[in-house]
Design a protein around this motif. Sequence first.
Motif, PDB file in Angstrom:
ATOM      1  N   ASN A 128      -6.721   4.503  13.230  1.00  0.00           N
ATOM      2  CA  ASN A 128      -7.159   3.912  12.107  1.00  0.00           C
ATOM      3  C   ASN A 128      -6.120   2.982  11.283  1.00  0.00           C
ATOM      4  O   ASN A 128      -6.177   2.998  10.115  1.00  0.00           O
ATOM      5  CB  ASN A 128      -7.534   5.133  10.836  1.00  0.00           C
TER       6      ASN A 128
ATOM      7  N   THR B  78      -9.154  11.922  14.527  1.00  0.00           N
ATOM      8  CA  THR B  78      -9.292  10.694  14.488  1.00  0.00           C
ATOM      9  C   THR B  78      -8.022   9.675  15.606  1.00  0.00           C
ATOM     10  O   THR B  78      -7.072  10.318  15.369  1.00  0.00           O
ATOM     11  CB  THR B  78      -9.160   9.903  13.334  1.00  0.00           C
TER      12      THR B  78
ATOM     13  N   ASP C  71      -7.802  -5.558  -4.102  1.00  0.00           N
ATOM     14  CA  ASP C  71      -7.437  -3.966  -3.939  1.00  0.00           C
ATOM     15  C   ASP C  71      -6.409  -3.766  -4.977  1.00  0.00           C
ATOM     16  O   ASP C  71      -6.432  -2.373  -5.259  1.00  0.00           O
ATOM     17  CB  ASP C  71      -7.093  -3.495  -2.461  1.00  0.00           C
TER      18      ASP C  71
ATOM     19  N   ARG D  20       0.877  -1.192  -0.071  1.00  0.00           N
ATOM     20  CA  ARG D  20      -0.224   0.020   0.153  1.00  0.00           C
ATOM     21  C   ARG D  20       0.815   1.323   0.151  1.00  0.00           C
ATOM     22  O   ARG D  20       1.638   1.533   0.879  1.00  0.00           O
ATOM     23  CB  ARG D  20      -0.943   0.090   1.156  1.00  0.00           C
TER      24      ARG D  20
ATOM     25  N   ASN E 237      -5.658   0.034  11.223  1.00  0.00           N
ATOM     26  CA  ASN E 237      -6.170  -1.199  10.467  1.00  0.00           C
ATOM     27  C   ASN E 237      -6.458  -1.046   9.194  1.00  0.00           C
ATOM     28  O   ASN E 237      -6.512  -1.764   8.216  1.00  0.00           O
ATOM     29  CB  ASN E 237      -7.405  -1.659  11.233  1.00  0.00           C
ATOM     30  N   GLU E 238      -6.935   0.454   8.841  1.00  0.00           N
ATOM     31  CA  GLU E 238      -7.242   0.802   7.580  1.00  0.00           C
ATOM     32  C   GLU E 238      -6.087   0.725   6.696  1.00  0.00           C
ATOM     33  O   GLU E 238      -6.462   0.936   5.511  1.00  0.00           O
ATOM     34  CB  GLU E 238      -7.954   2.256   7.409  1.00  0.00           C
ATOM     35  N   TYR E 239      -4.950   0.924   6.990  1.00  0.00           N
ATOM     36  CA  TYR E 239      -3.695   0.742   6.141  1.00  0.00           C
ATOM     37  C   TYR E 239      -3.069  -0.629   6.273  1.00  0.00           C
ATOM     38  O   TYR E 239      -2.541  -1.081   5.145  1.00  0.00           O
ATOM     39  CB  TYR E 239      -2.490   1.907   6.890  1.00  0.00           C
TER      40      TYR E 239
ATOM     41  N   ASN F 225      -4.583  -3.596   6.650  1.00  0.00           N
ATOM     42  CA  ASN F 225      -5.618  -4.512   5.942  1.00  0.00           C
ATOM     43  C   ASN F 225      -5.167  -4.392   4.406  1.00  0.00           C
ATOM     44  O   ASN F 225      -5.952  -3.380   4.089  1.00  0.00           O
ATOM     45  CB  ASN F 225      -6.945  -4.389   6.719  1.00  0.00           C
TER      46      ASN F 225
ATOM     47  N   LYS G   6      -6.420   9.024   0.694  1.00  0.00           N
ATOM     48  CA  LYS G   6      -6.067   9.038   2.000  1.00  0.00           C
ATOM     49  C   LYS G   6      -5.306   7.630   2.202  1.00  0.00           C
ATOM     50  O   LYS G   6      -4.274   7.513   2.864  1.00  0.00           O
ATOM     51  CB  LYS G   6      -7.374   8.739   2.961  1.00  0.00           C
ATOM     52  N   HIS G   7      -5.726   6.415   1.660  1.00  0.00           N
ATOM     53  CA  HIS G   7      -5.115   5.043   1.723  1.00  0.00           C
ATOM     54  C   HIS G   7      -4.290   4.895   0.757  1.00  0.00           C
ATOM     55  O   HIS G   7      -3.870   3.677   0.573  1.00  0.00           O
ATOM     56  CB  HIS G   7      -6.199   4.032   1.953  1.00  0.00           C
TER      57      HIS G   7
ATOM     58  N   CYS H  70      -3.223  12.146   8.214  1.00  0.00           N
ATOM     59  CA  CYS H  70      -4.329  11.505   8.462  1.00  0.00           C
ATOM     60  C   CYS H  70      -4.123  10.177   9.236  1.00  0.00           C
ATOM     61  O   CYS H  70      -5.172   9.542  10.035  1.00  0.00           O
ATOM     62  CB  CYS H  70      -4.964  10.839   7.093  1.00  0.00           C
TER      63      CYS H  70
END
Length: 219
Positions: free
Chosen positions: A170, A167, A181, A126, A172-174, A176, A199-200, A136
């Motif tokens: 977050n 926030t 994807d 990623r 896990n959003e990165y 996972n 953002k990701h 972020c």
Amino acid sequence: MATPTTIDVSHFHHTPFYCEENVYLLCKKLCNDGISNSEGSDLFVVFISNEKKQIPLWNQKASNRADGAVLWDYHVICIQINQAGDKPLVWDLDSKLPFPSPLASYVSETIRPSFQLFSDYDRLFRIVHAPIFLSCFASDRRHMKGSDGHWIEEPPPHEPIVAQDGTEHNLNEYFNISGSDAITDIKTSSVKDAVFTQKHGIVIKENQLEELFSHISLQ
């Protein structure tokens, strides 16, 4: 921005098993020390993982093996591009390789694409533009607490990282990352735009890593 061939890694903060926070602070220090652009526009934060949370990397300091092999659930590094045409550099605080290392050398010695792996160990990347990540990203370190509430690994001495919008977590959003994807064609202008705006970031496969940064560096 001129970058020294090697830097003493001890000048950078490092807490074992908290690579995401280590890289967050690394990016800030590279900016503050003038090693990167002031806003980190030449830096990219790279999360390496897969669906199984099993990624083999070599030449890692945490390894007890002669080849430095480790099976991480995820790992985070920083890649720096140079608009003057120099090759991209990898900043990996957990690596035994020169700090920083040319991307091609890092791929060859740490990712080792020539080493045949079972599909469960295929690595996904990623890629997140550092200025976006620095504003972020957030982690309250919940992933490092056991069911009894005790730390699995001792946390860094600094306060947990909170995103600019407030926030608190977050991570896990990165980390996972799913193969579904992954982008198939990285040469399109929309892919380059996504790297600099999302953002990701974007997700790519390991055989696309060097190609992607050869395109990014030409912008």
